[in-house]
Design a protein around this motif. Structure first.
Motif, short mmCIF file in Angstrom:
data_model
loop_
_atom_site.label_atom_id
_atom_site.label_comp_id
_atom_site.label_asym_id
_atom_site.label_seq_id
_atom_site.Cartn_x
_atom_site.Cartn_y
_atom_site.Cartn_z
N UNK A 1 0.87 -1.25 -0.26
CA UNK A 1 0.09 0.39 0.39
C UNK A 1 1.05 1.32 -0.42
N UNK A 2 1.96 1.07 0.87
CA UNK A 2 2.67 2.55 0.96
C UNK A 2 3.42 2.66 -0.86
N UNK A 3 4.01 1.97 -1.23
CA UNK A 3 4.50 1.16 -2.43
C UNK A 3 2.99 2.32 -3.47
N UNK A 4 2.29 1.47 -3.16
CA UNK A 4 0.83 2.39 -4.79
C UNK A 4 0.31 3.62 -4.32
N UNK A 5 0.74 4.16 -2.89
CA UNK A 5 0.58 6.02 -2.39
C UNK A 5 1.35 6.75 -2.99
N UNK B 1 3.29 9.88 -16.41
CA UNK B 1 3.77 8.40 -15.78
C UNK B 1 3.26 7.46 -15.65
N UNK B 2 4.56 6.42 -15.62
CA UNK B 2 4.18 4.82 -15.35
C UNK B 2 3.39 5.01 -14.09
N UNK B 3 4.72 5.84 -13.97
CA UNK B 3 4.53 6.17 -11.70
C UNK B 3 3.60 6.42 -11.58
N UNK B 4 2.70 7.45 -12.68
CA UNK B 4 1.95 7.96 -11.72
C UNK B 4 0.10 6.85 -11.71
N UNK B 5 0.24 6.20 -11.72
CA UNK B 5 -0.58 5.17 -12.19
C UNK B 5 -0.61 3.82 -11.38
N UNK B 6 -1.62 3.37 -10.64
CA UNK B 6 -1.98 2.02 -10.24
C UNK B 6 -2.11 1.10 -10.99
N UNK B 7 -1.29 -0.16 -10.15
CA UNK B 7 -1.17 -1.19 -11.11
C UNK B 7 -2.50 -2.02 -11.18
N UNK B 8 -3.39 -2.15 -11.96
CA UNK B 8 -4.75 -3.03 -12.50
C UNK B 8 -4.73 -4.01 -11.20
N UNK B 9 -6.46 -4.05 -10.75
CA UNK B 9 -6.44 -4.73 -9.63
C UNK B 9 -5.78 -4.77 -8.06
N UNK B 10 -5.95 -3.15 -7.51
CA UNK B 10 -4.81 -2.88 -6.32
C UNK B 10 -6.46 -2.94 -5.45
N UNK B 11 -7.28 -1.97 -6.00
CA UNK B 11 -8.31 -2.04 -5.35
C UNK B 11 -9.55 -2.85 -5.13
#
Length: 188
Positions: free
Chosen positions: A64-68, A85-95
């Motif tokens: 979660x910290x990484x996702x934040x 940027x790619x680093x501004x997106x959440x990976x699919x399925x995190x929610x």
């Protein structure tokens, strides 16, 4: 990455840079949003430090910290001027992953007894602090979304995260054998 310099003097006059180099006031709602997400991550770090090394929640909390970090990057990007940027997106399925953990915790808990006052073990109390900071972050993000582009997945993730933190506090207390404090209406 070795840190060679911590201060830049760029913020000495109340301004800071967004992703892409755009300058904004440190009092801007965008900065309040991603600053609150950063505060939440710090509180989560304290919670992780309070949990036993073998606690299974630690792995998810660090994820979660990484996702934040991704959420903060998303919020620090003015999409009207800078592409995400790619680093501004959440990976699919995190929610959905949070929802799975919420459902598993709820299945392990006894029936709800009423409104819970934050407290119990030190870790559960810290988890409630994380939950309330998460709710504040959500309100800041919602204010930002009224005037700028914010991904629906970001809003949904932060909302679900506060739900996860609520049930996590409950299971921490339950696993420790700590009775929760139930709200008593003093006006009766």
């Amino acid at each position: 990455m070795k840190i060679t310099k911590v201060y830049t003097r760029g913020g000495d006059k109340g301004m800071t840079d967004l992703v892409g180099g755009i300058r904004i006031s440190k009092s801007d709602v965008r900065l309040e949003a991603y600053g609150t997400v950063d505060e939440l991550s710090s509180h989560l770090g304290l919670l992780v430090a309070m949990l036993p090394p073998d606690d299974e929640a630690r792995t998810l909390l660090i994820r979660i910290q990484n996702n934040l970090f991704n959420v903060g990057t998303h919020l620090a990007t003015d999409q009207s001027q800078t592409p995400l940027y790619a680093s501004a997106r959440l990976a699919e399925g995190e929610t959905e992953l949070l929802e799975q953990h919420i459902d598993a915790i709820i299945a392990a808990l006894p029936e709800a007894q009423g409104f819970v006052l934050p407290g119990g073990t030190t870790a559960a109390a810290q988890c409630h602090v994380c939950r309330t900071v998460c709710r504040r972050a959500e309100r800041c993000i919602d204010r930002l979304a009224e005037q700028a582009a914010v991904g629906a997945d970001i809003i949904k993730y932060v909302n679900r995260l506060s739900d996860y933190l609520f049930v996590l506090a409950k299971i921490i207390n339950f696993n420790a054998g700590q009775q929760e404090i139930i709200w008593q209406n003093a006006c009766k």
